[in-house]
Design a protein around this motif. Structure first.
Motif, PDB file in Angstrom:
ATOM      1  N   GLN A  96      45.439  82.152 -27.287  1.00 24.76           N
ATOM      2  CA  GLN A  96      46.182  83.408 -27.397  1.00 24.76           C
ATOM      3  C   GLN A  96      46.712  83.596 -28.818  1.00 24.76           C
ATOM      4  O   GLN A  96      46.731  84.706 -29.349  1.00 24.76           O
ATOM      5  N   CYS A  97      47.127  82.505 -29.426  1.00 23.31           N
ATOM      6  CA  CYS A  97      47.730  82.573 -30.756  1.00 23.31           C
ATOM      7  C   CYS A  97      46.743  83.074 -31.812  1.00 23.31           C
ATOM      8  O   CYS A  97      47.151  83.572 -32.862  1.00 23.31           O
ATOM      9  N   GLY A  98      45.450  82.945 -31.549  1.00 21.96           N
ATOM     10  CA  GLY A  98      44.454  83.346 -32.538  1.00 21.96           C
ATOM     11  C   GLY A  98      44.095  84.812 -32.502  1.00 21.96           C
ATOM     12  O   GLY A  98      43.435  85.316 -33.424  1.00 21.96           O
ATOM     13  N   MET A  99      44.537  85.535 -31.463  1.00 23.64           N
ATOM     14  CA  MET A  99      44.079  86.924 -31.303  1.00 23.64           C
ATOM     15  C   MET A  99      44.470  87.852 -32.452  1.00 23.64           C
ATOM     16  O   MET A  99      43.638  88.659 -32.898  1.00 23.64           O
ATOM     17  N   PRO A 100      45.701  87.788 -32.982  1.00 29.55           N
ATOM     18  CA  PRO A 100      46.013  88.675 -34.108  1.00 29.55           C
ATOM     19  C   PRO A 100      45.115  88.448 -35.326  1.00 29.55           C
ATOM     20  O   PRO A 100      44.887  89.376 -36.106  1.00 29.55           O
ATOM     21  N   PHE A 101      44.594  87.238 -35.463  1.00 28.30           N
ATOM     22  CA  PHE A 101      43.766  86.937 -36.631  1.00 28.30           C
ATOM     23  C   PHE A 101      42.337  87.429 -36.455  1.00 28.30           C
ATOM     24  O   PHE A 101      41.634  87.654 -37.432  1.00 28.30           O
TER      25      PHE A 101
END
Length: 457
Positions: free
Chosen positions: A49-54
């Motif tokens: 989930q943490c990678g989605m903005p990137f």
């Protein structure tokens, strides 16, 4: 790949396929002897989930890159993974869970249902319009990405970590971007206002228009978003992302008679076993964002939305499931984010939390360089340290590099209840490409010492 030891195999059911749930499933399979079934309402599992903005910022190629394990991996591990499947009820007395279509028995149960996005009441009707999103699942991220391809303008509501990252992603992709935050400073759950000013100045330099101290009145449109009313003014928008926080998903647990704490999270003991009217249930565990934990500094109940916390909880649950009794204590919640070219990190309490708990603090703020001034690539770094009764209770660091490493070290220092005097004796290493001769943390310690009554200046 994994032979079934059918003789004494117990049934482990896991509700939730996020960081905690899948980590428990795979590690228990390796170290235990269970029939394991995982139910997840999501259409994907084992993704970051943490990678989605990137991905939205095009720093990562596509959303498929975030999928760490495919369904076949879990099948090969003899884990029965049921995606797109919602557990409707839990019967603790009968030791069953129901999906509506079928009832399943369990010997051990893990509730890892995570959190759901919170949408302010006055925005809920507008949130039903096309091109108004929240970001929680991989599918959410894909929908936002497709909308960004066609949009020219976006309003991001909420100035927390995810909201800031989405706003930066949109600006990088050329969208006219407005970031609206009801608080007077960004990232207010994590850092103090003086540190937030550094972040705001940086993201504004990237083309993000930041509106603080403002609460959107409405999201407007017929079928599709047309504008957002903020401070009595309508801001035209092709899309909106609401990122105003999350709330523990605990309805399933509550309906089963499991007690919920003051934070909205599931009450657990040190073994992460849930509490009912009869006491703590030795066969039912909870982990991840749906659980109430305790702050190491204040001793008060708190929530943690960190994947790193969920993974640590999974280790504790795994140990207990395979008969290696293990406890999970209070946390200092170390957090770090990449805000474009800035790294922002914090651990322990900030000034707001200290005030809320009546804790007197002395703080020191220092500015320095990450490398020797003459060495290419050096960036500014800001360090703020908070002390109570001479003991380190909080730290905030912002810089172009070297933030995570300092936060990790300061996390240990808080847990060891390191004093201002001990930190003054800290020995740090030096080489021009990596550091300055005297670390900026030492200057922050000295700054705090000057404010501590009775200290030799």
């Amino acid at each position: 790949m994994y032979e079934k030891e059918t003789a004494d195999r117990k049934k482990l059911i896991i509700v939730g396929g996020g960081a905690a749930g899948m980590a428990v499933a795979t590690s228990v399979r390796r170290h235990g002897n269970y029939d394991i079934t995982v139910f997840s309402s999501d259409s994907h599992t084992a993704y970051s989930q943490c990678g989605m903005p990137f991905v939205l910022a095009r720093e990562i190629e596509d959303f498929n890159s975030l999928v760490l394990r495919k369904k076949e991996f879990f099948e090969d591990m003899d884990i029965d993974l049921r995606l797109n499947t919602t557990v409707d009820s839990i019967d603790l007395e009968a030791r069953t869970v129901s999906t509506g279509k079928k009832t399943y028995t369990f010997d051990k149960l893990l509730i890892a249902t995570g959190s759901r996005p919170e949408v302010p009441g006055n925005l809920r009707s507008g949130a039903e319009l096309d091109n108004v999103f929240t970001l929680r699942t991989l599918s959410d991220g894909m929908e936002i990405d497709r909308a960004m391809e066609k949009a020219e303008s976006i309003v991001v509501i909420g100035g927390g970590g995810i909201g800031v990252e989405i706003a930066i992603a949109a600006a990088k992709r050329g969208l006219r971007t407005f970031l609206v935050n009801r608080g007077t400073s960004l990232l207010s759950h994590n850092i103090d206002p003086d540190m937030a000013e550094i972040v705001q100045e940086h993201i504004e330099s990237l083309g993000v228009s930041v509106l603080t101290g403002e609460t959107p009145q409405s999201i407007n449109g017929q079928n599709k978003i047309e504008s957002v009313t903020i401070g009595g003014e309508d801001f035209p928008a092709d899309m909106v992302v609401i990122s105003t926080g999350v709330w523990p998903e605990t309805e399933l647990a509550s309906d089963a008679g499991i007690e919920i704490g003051s934070t909205g999270g599931i009450i657990v003991n040190d073994h992460l076993q849930v509490k009912t009217k009869q006491g703590f249930d030795p066969d039912v565990y909870a982990g991840g964002e749906c659980v109430q934990l305790y702050d190491f500094v204040t001793g008060s109940p708190m929530l943690s939305q960190l994947a790193s916390t969920a993974r640590r909880m999974a280790g504790t649950i795994r140990d207990n499931l395979v008969s290696k009794p293990s406890g999970f204590g209070s946390i200092v919640n170390p957090w770090v984010a990449a805000v474009a070219e800035l790294q922002v990190g914090t651990v322990g309490i900030n000034t707001r939390i200290a005030r809320e708990h009546g804790i007197d603090i002395a703080s020191g703020l220092a500015t320095g360089s990450t490398r020797a001034g003459y060495y290419p690539g050096s960036t500014r770094i800001f360090v703020k340290l908070l002390f109570s009764n001479r003991v380190l209770v909080g730290a905030q660091v912002i810089g172009g590099e070297g933030v995570k490493e300092r936060i990790d070290g300061l996390s240990l220092a808080i847990k060891k209840k390191t004093t201002v005097d001990e930190l003054l004796e800290l020995e740090t290493c030096y080489t021009p490409p990596l550091s300055t001769l005297e670390d900026p943390m030492i200057f922050a310690v000295r700054g705090a010492l000057k404010k501590i009554p009775g200290s030799k200046k």
